[in-house]
Design a protein around this motif. Structure first.
Motif, PDB file in Angstrom:
ATOM      1  N   LEU A  72       0.894  -1.282  -0.060  1.00  0.00           N
ATOM      2  CA  LEU A  72      -0.087   0.118   0.040  1.00  0.00           C
ATOM      3  C   LEU A  72       0.804   1.314   0.100  1.00  0.00           C
ATOM      4  O   LEU A  72       0.290   2.348   0.073  1.00  0.00           O
ATOM      5  CB  LEU A  72      -0.894  -0.009   1.234  1.00  0.00           C
ATOM      6  N   ASN A  73       2.169   1.212  -0.089  1.00  0.00           N
ATOM      7  CA  ASN A  73       3.119   2.146   0.091  1.00  0.00           C
ATOM      8  C   ASN A  73       2.684   3.302   1.335  1.00  0.00           C
ATOM      9  O   ASN A  73       3.058   4.488   1.150  1.00  0.00           O
ATOM     10  CB  ASN A  73       2.969   3.120  -1.281  1.00  0.00           C
ATOM     11  N   SER A  74       2.373   2.819   2.387  1.00  0.00           N
ATOM     12  CA  SER A  74       2.253   3.510   3.529  1.00  0.00           C
ATOM     13  C   SER A  74       3.284   3.187   4.423  1.00  0.00           C
ATOM     14  O   SER A  74       4.021   2.302   4.449  1.00  0.00           O
ATOM     15  CB  SER A  74       0.649   3.122   4.100  1.00  0.00           C
ATOM     16  N   PRO A  75       3.591   4.124   5.196  1.00  0.00           N
ATOM     17  CA  PRO A  75       4.958   4.321   6.209  1.00  0.00           C
ATOM     18  C   PRO A  75       4.644   3.338   7.109  1.00  0.00           C
ATOM     19  O   PRO A  75       3.705   3.056   7.816  1.00  0.00           O
ATOM     20  CB  PRO A  75       4.947   5.819   6.315  1.00  0.00           C
ATOM     21  N   LEU A  76       5.813   2.762   7.552  1.00  0.00           N
ATOM     22  CA  LEU A  76       5.725   1.707   8.759  1.00  0.00           C
ATOM     23  C   LEU A  76       6.406   2.361   9.871  1.00  0.00           C
ATOM     24  O   LEU A  76       7.564   2.483  10.175  1.00  0.00           O
ATOM     25  CB  LEU A  76       6.546   0.626   8.541  1.00  0.00           C
ATOM     26  N   PRO A  77       5.661   2.950  10.903  1.00  0.00           N
ATOM     27  CA  PRO A  77       6.281   3.635  11.995  1.00  0.00           C
ATOM     28  C   PRO A  77       6.866   2.575  13.176  1.00  0.00           C
ATOM     29  O   PRO A  77       6.176   1.405  13.168  1.00  0.00           O
ATOM     30  CB  PRO A  77       5.165   4.418  12.885  1.00  0.00           C
ATOM     31  N   GLY A  78       8.050   2.847  13.659  1.00  0.00           N
ATOM     32  CA  GLY A  78       8.367   1.810  14.786  1.00  0.00           C
ATOM     33  C   GLY A  78       9.456   0.523  14.049  1.00  0.00           C
ATOM     34  O   GLY A  78       9.569  -0.395  14.962  1.00  0.00           O
ATOM     35  N   ALA A  79       9.640   0.782  12.940  1.00  0.00           N
ATOM     36  CA  ALA A  79      10.563  -0.409  12.435  1.00  0.00           C
ATOM     37  C   ALA A  79      11.854  -0.221  12.878  1.00  0.00           C
ATOM     38  O   ALA A  79      12.391   0.737  13.187  1.00  0.00           O
ATOM     39  CB  ALA A  79      10.448  -0.195  11.092  1.00  0.00           C
ATOM     40  N   ASN A  80      12.393  -1.387  13.048  1.00  0.00           N
ATOM     41  CA  ASN A  80      13.892  -1.637  13.568  1.00  0.00           C
ATOM     42  C   ASN A  80      15.010  -1.434  12.451  1.00  0.00           C
ATOM     43  O   ASN A  80      14.702  -2.014  11.592  1.00  0.00           O
ATOM     44  CB  ASN A  80      14.107  -2.789  14.328  1.00  0.00           C
ATOM     45  N   VAL A  81      16.098  -0.547  12.781  1.00  0.00           N
ATOM     46  CA  VAL A  81      16.859  -0.534  11.764  1.00  0.00           C
ATOM     47  C   VAL A  81      18.236  -0.778  12.623  1.00  0.00           C
ATOM     48  O   VAL A  81      18.579   0.283  13.633  1.00  0.00           O
ATOM     49  CB  VAL A  81      16.958   0.949  11.157  1.00  0.00           C
ATOM     50  N   ILE A  82      18.886  -1.662  12.504  1.00  0.00           N
ATOM     51  CA  ILE A  82      20.011  -2.426  13.199  1.00  0.00           C
ATOM     52  C   ILE A  82      21.401  -2.358  12.218  1.00  0.00           C
ATOM     53  O   ILE A  82      21.081  -2.888  11.396  1.00  0.00           O
ATOM     54  CB  ILE A  82      19.871  -3.401  13.959  1.00  0.00           C
ATOM     55  N   GLU A  83      22.386  -1.914  12.659  1.00  0.00           N
ATOM     56  CA  GLU A  83      23.720  -2.041  12.147  1.00  0.00           C
ATOM     57  C   GLU A  83      24.269  -3.526  12.258  1.00  0.00           C
ATOM     58  O   GLU A  83      24.294  -3.841  13.488  1.00  0.00           O
ATOM     59  CB  GLU A  83      24.497  -0.958  12.637  1.00  0.00           C
ATOM     60  N   LYS A  84      24.379  -4.227  11.179  1.00  0.00           N
ATOM     61  CA  LYS A  84      24.371  -5.541  11.215  1.00  0.00           C
ATOM     62  C   LYS A  84      25.674  -5.896  11.999  1.00  0.00           C
ATOM     63  O   LYS A  84      26.539  -5.424  11.837  1.00  0.00           O
ATOM     64  CB  LYS A  84      24.598  -6.121   9.762  1.00  0.00           C
ATOM     65  N   GLY A  85      25.511  -6.983  13.291  1.00  0.00           N
ATOM     66  CA  GLY A  85      26.900  -7.445  14.036  1.00  0.00           C
ATOM     67  C   GLY A  85      27.046  -6.459  14.804  1.00  0.00           C
ATOM     68  O   GLY A  85      27.928  -6.752  15.785  1.00  0.00           O
TER      69      GLY A  85
ATOM     70  N   GLY B  50      29.211  -1.080   5.373  1.00  0.00           N
ATOM     71  CA  GLY B  50      28.624  -2.137   6.021  1.00  0.00           C
ATOM     72  C   GLY B  50      27.254  -2.579   5.727  1.00  0.00           C
ATOM     73  O   GLY B  50      26.683  -2.204   4.655  1.00  0.00           O
ATOM     74  N   GLN B  51      26.490  -3.226   6.604  1.00  0.00           N
ATOM     75  CA  GLN B  51      25.061  -3.616   6.149  1.00  0.00           C
ATOM     76  C   GLN B  51      24.270  -3.346   7.488  1.00  0.00           C
ATOM     77  O   GLN B  51      24.544  -3.127   8.499  1.00  0.00           O
ATOM     78  CB  GLN B  51      25.082  -5.245   6.011  1.00  0.00           C
ATOM     79  N   ILE B  52      23.009  -2.795   7.042  1.00  0.00           N
ATOM     80  CA  ILE B  52      22.038  -2.549   7.943  1.00  0.00           C
ATOM     81  C   ILE B  52      20.889  -3.402   7.887  1.00  0.00           C
ATOM     82  O   ILE B  52      20.385  -4.198   6.712  1.00  0.00           O
ATOM     83  CB  ILE B  52      21.243  -1.153   8.100  1.00  0.00           C
ATOM     84  N   VAL B  53      20.068  -3.900   9.122  1.00  0.00           N
ATOM     85  CA  VAL B  53      19.089  -4.867   8.850  1.00  0.00           C
ATOM     86  C   VAL B  53      17.794  -4.258   9.403  1.00  0.00           C
ATOM     87  O   VAL B  53      17.577  -3.736  10.400  1.00  0.00           O
ATOM     88  CB  VAL B  53      19.230  -6.113   9.600  1.00  0.00           C
ATOM     89  N   ILE B  54      16.618  -4.027   8.624  1.00  0.00           N
ATOM     90  CA  ILE B  54      15.412  -3.336   8.665  1.00  0.00           C
ATOM     91  C   ILE B  54      14.350  -4.376   8.931  1.00  0.00           C
ATOM     92  O   ILE B  54      14.225  -5.542   8.221  1.00  0.00           O
ATOM     93  CB  ILE B  54      15.113  -2.654   7.786  1.00  0.00           C
ATOM     94  N   SER B  55      13.710  -4.406  10.014  1.00  0.00           N
ATOM     95  CA  SER B  55      12.570  -5.491  10.355  1.00  0.00           C
ATOM     96  C   SER B  55      11.453  -4.713  11.119  1.00  0.00           C
ATOM     97  O   SER B  55      11.626  -3.766  11.667  1.00  0.00           O
ATOM     98  CB  SER B  55      13.114  -6.532  11.610  1.00  0.00           C
ATOM     99  N   TYR B  56      10.211  -5.381  11.072  1.00  0.00           N
ATOM    100  CA  TYR B  56       9.013  -4.858  11.478  1.00  0.00           C
ATOM    101  C   TYR B  56       8.099  -6.138  11.874  1.00  0.00           C
ATOM    102  O   TYR B  56       8.050  -6.974  10.903  1.00  0.00           O
ATOM    103  CB  TYR B  56       8.289  -3.853  10.389  1.00  0.00           C
TER     104      TYR B  56
END
Length: 861
Positions: free
Chosen positions: A35-48, A70-76
């Motif tokens: 739906l292309n709608s924003p996801l508030p509160g998603a986690n953005v972590i620098e991997k490792g 490096g890499q980042i991991v985004i989760s929700y």
């Protein structure tokens, strides 16, 4: 030694300096892929590392890291995680996460004709329920139940399977527009919705969006209260599927399986779903069963063209729940539902009970969509659709002394419906966008009464001039099997019931419309103008009451032109504060059922209908978008003029005889305020709430005309003094709080509490209460509240955890609240009357469901 010390100091400075200058800043916006709608509160972590950040309520994040790359991991929660690389300070732009369920990474087909709020810059009052929420919380409920935790929505369960109703800002389903992938699905005859025909829609729903009030739809549709958009799954990019088994209260069981090939070589993709359900029903003698099927065939020959063919249906039958007096329920229990016993029938339900009424229906829907990307700035989206409905409400007819069931009389409502929607979109320049399109609907309705099942004997006499006088009915068509009803319809007028109390007629309703929208948007300001115009024609053909043998009678063609216009604007003070205002006016053509004195037996025009209905709406809103708290505040005012009320009520629960009441034009005014609050103060915990306060009243007085089911006038010209009376059937005050907490990885618990107050009974215009100048208005029903709760756990399986086994338990009305859901009567309490919680026990009411539960296990692969 001194030089060595100096060297070491310089080296340390260089290393520190290098580390300092290696610091990187990564930014981006996390959005829902569908739906292309924003996801508030998603986690953005620098991997490792433990270095991380969370997205704000606009989906934006900023992460500072001391690494140069490096890499980042985004989760929700409820979505697939994604890993992205960075090299120095980087703006990753828009990052899309797919729902974490078996049919994810969906391509929306026909997106140009699906009017979602996210497709327009200027905001509206909207709530969206996504696929993972639908999957977990739906259970064995109708669609209205999943929307009850949004402002100004009330869901009424109705008794039998698929008999639920939804009220939006005080307006019923007739005056709320329902769309399936952009296709209008309210009945063209009278605007009604029957969820039993759509019992499988939530199995294939990608999202359900409730647009309260004016909404974003460009079509000329019945959106007085608002618009509900149902977006189904279409093309899946990846191969996968699921198997699910659900069991629930009252012997309910449901089995569902789905599989998608993903995008194959050559651009083809196939998705299929099959399901079967059955159960006894929470109310007594409301058994039912049905199937769900869904097939999607997608083809993408190149980057500029996507085609998709979708076919879905939900054949079903279910026994109906009749209204009873409050006194009867208090004596017999709130589950009470009358049914006949000892009926010699090949289709007896278990336990030896035969229902007073049964709904049997099959309504497959097919649509073919084509999305054409013309160039970087313009596109064309078209959907050609068709549906063919076949089925009946079969009610038990009695005879003899003592009266015993004789046969099941089917009130058949068949139709053939075709339509075409096409929308051209052009981004004219950096600030202006244009949409124009067409909306065509061709509808043929076929209505008659028939013998669906003989309970005594094997024939029945009938009479009509069209059939040359008396004739004999010896055949039944379809019985209680919806597949048989669909493939073996009764097309023979000599095997249909004519004569007193019966009907046999058709109508043809053709609709042609055009629509457009122009929107301007820059960084802080947006404004839009929408408009549509349509013409609608009606022709009614009579058979049962025709004057000559073999000659049908056709009404004159009635043509009506309608239009709507909407304007709105918004201003962003900053990234956290947005205000908007919208206004609209509808000139809505009368429904087919409004146009005739009794559309079931006569071509005579209704003298009360003088022209179109006029609806004018205003709304304003404020949005606050914070890091941990977000809020939406909406105010609305809707005026509905020249409404014709057409209602029926059962006066004999055993025989289902009807009275039909029509009114002179009336006026309703609905106004109110709505507040939604969304919070995430700690990781994994979402606490949301809403409150809506409405004031919905009738203005002015009306004249009523009442006929029986043969068309004979019972009363004429009575005045109902309804000025100031409250609009009933939906609570004018609603509030709710919901909480969802991930206690352990993939183990979640949640609950929601809903409160309903200022709930009134139906304004029975023909009652004594409204025919007296000193009327006391609509009766007030007791307030009530309910609590629902759920627990889920997802067990990861297979290589790279790509498969999973998901468990879910839902308990609805956890504390078994006893409450009146609605009242069809308006009988006040006088001296000497018996009352329960302030309600006269002679009112015909329905109680809401008590405690119910469902447990499901789903294997995703």
């Amino acid at each position: 030694m001194k030089k060595t010390t100096q060297f070491l100091l310089v080296a340390v400075c260089i290393i520190c300096s290098s580390a300092l200058f290696a610091q990187s800043t990564i930014t981006g916006t996390v959005r829902d892929v569908d739906l292309n709608s924003p996801l508030p509160g998603a986690n953005v972590i620098e991997k490792g590392t433990t270095n991380g950040a969370s997205t704000d309520f606009d989906g934006n994040f900023t992460l500072t890291t001391e690494a140069s790359s490096g890499q980042i991991v985004i989760s929700y929660v409820g979505y697939e995680s994604i890993t992205l690389s960075f090299d120095g300070s980087t703006n990753l732009g828009s990052i899309k996460l797919a729902s974490d369920n078996s049919l994810d990474e969906i391509v929306i087909i026909g997106s140009g004709v699906i009017d979602l709020a996210e497709d327009r810059q200027t905001p509206i009052a909207v709530s969206t329920i996504k696929a993972n929420q639908i999957q977990e919380k739906t259970g064995n409920s109708d669609l209205p139940e999943i929307l009850k935790s949004t402002p100004s929505v009330q869901s009424i369960q109705g008794g039998g399977f698929g008999d639920g109703q939804l009220f939006l800002r005080g307006f019923d389903q007739v005056n709320t527009a329902f769309m399936l992938n952009g296709q209008p699905i309210n009945s063209p005859e009278d605007g009604r919705m029957f969820w039993s025909n759509w019992s499988g829609v939530l199995d294939v729903a990608q999202a359900v969006q409730v647009q309260r009030g004016l909404g974003s739809s460009k079509l000329a549709i019945s959106s007085v209260g608002g618009t509900v958009n149902i977006v189904t799954k279409t093309i899946d990019k990846r191969e996968g599927g699921f198997l699910q088994q659900m069991v629930a209260n009252d012997n309910y069981t449901k089995t569902t399986a789905a599989y998608s090939t993903g995008m194959l070589k050559g651009g083809w993709a196939f998705t299929a779903l099959l399901g079967h359900w059955q159960g006894d029903g929470w109310k007594d003698h409301t058994d039912g069963q049905g199937q769900t099927y869904f097939l999607s065939i997608g083809y993408k020959p190149n980057d500029n063209n996507i085609f998709n063919l979708m076919i879905t249906g939900a054949p079903q039958w279910h026994a109906a729940d009749g209204f009873n007096s409050l006194e009867t329920y208090l004596e017999r229990g709130r589950r009470y539902n009358f049914a006949y016993t000892g009926v010699d029938s090949p289709n007896l339900l278990k336990g030896g009970f035969y229902p007073t009424g049964r709904n049997v229906y099959h309504k497959p829907v097919a649509n073919l969509s084509w999305d054409l990307t013309i160039n970087d700035h313009s596109s064309l989206s078209s959907v050609l659709y068709a549906s063919a409905g076949r089925g009946a409400f079969a009610s038990t007819r009695t005879g003899g002394t003592p009266r015993v069931p004789q046969y099941a009389r089917g009130s058949n409502n068949n139709h053939n419906w075709y339509g075409l929607l096409s929308n051209y979109t052009n981004q004219l320049n950096e600030n202006f966008s244009l949409n124009v399109g067409i909306d065509t609907r061709l509808y043929n309705g076929i209505h008659f009464r028939s013998v669906n099942e003989f309970l005594v004997g094997n024939s029945l006499g009938a009479s009509s001039a069209y059939n040359g006088g008396s004739y004999e009915i010896t055949k039944v068509f379809g019985g209680i099997n919806p597949w048989n009803v669909f493939f073996n319809p009764n097309d023979d007028h000599r095997q249909r019931l004519h004569g007193s109390g019966n009907y046999d007629y058709e109508e043809d309703i053709n609709y042609y419309g055009a629509f457009g929208q122009l929107e301007y948007a820059n960084d802080n300001f947006s404004a839009f103008f929408q408009g549509s115009v349509s013409t609608q024609s009606h022709v009614r053909t009579e058979y049962a009451y025709a004057a000559a043998e073999g000659v049908s009678e056709e009404s004159d063609k009635i043509n009506n032109t309608g239009f709507n216009v909407k304007v709105g604007a918004s201003y962003n003070f900053n990234e956290n504060n947005i205000v908007f205002i919208n206004a609209g006016h509808y000139s809505r053509q009368p429904f087919h059922s409004d146009l005739f004195v009794d559309d079931r037996s006569s071509n005579q025009l209704n003298p009360f209908v003088k022209g179109n209905q006029k609806i004018t709406g205003f709304e304003a809103g404020y949005q606050f978008l914070g890091d941990q708290v977000s809020a939406n505040l909406n105010l609305y005012h809707t005026t509905w003029n020249d409404k014709i009320d057409y209602s029926s009520r059962d006066t004999d629960n055993d025989n289902f005889d009807d009275l039909f009441t029509q009114t002179s034009p009336l006026k309703q005014v609905h106004m109110g305020v709505e507040l939604e609050v969304f919070t995430r103060f700690m990781e994994g915990l979402d606490i949301n709430g809403f409150i809506s306060v409405g004031d919905w009243t009738y203005k002015g007085d009306i004249t009523t005309l009442t006929r029986d089911d043969t068309g004979s006038i019972i009363s004429q010209g009575d005045t109902s003094y309804i000025d100031g009376a409250k609009v009933g059937q939906a609570a004018q005050f609603t509030a709710g709080i919901s909480a969802d907490y991930e206690i352990l990885p993939r183990f979640r618990v949640g609950a929601n509490w809903n409160q309903y107050d200022n709930l009134y009974g139906a304004a029975d215009f023909g009652s004594d209460e409204f025919e007296n100048e000193n009327n006391r208005g609509s009766i007030k029903l007791p307030s009530y509240d309910t609590v629902d709760a759920g627990v889920s756990y997802k067990w990861l399986l297979g290589k790279d955890d790509k498969n999973s086994l998901q468990f879910r338990v839902n308990i609805n009305n956890l504390f078994d609240e006893v409450y009146i859901e609605n009242s069809r009567d308006n009988i006040h309490v006088d001296s000497g009357d018996t009352a329960w919680k302030g309600v006269n026990v002679n009112n015909g009411v329905r109680f809401g469901y008590g405690r119910t539960w469902n447990v499901s296990m789903r294997y995703n692969f």
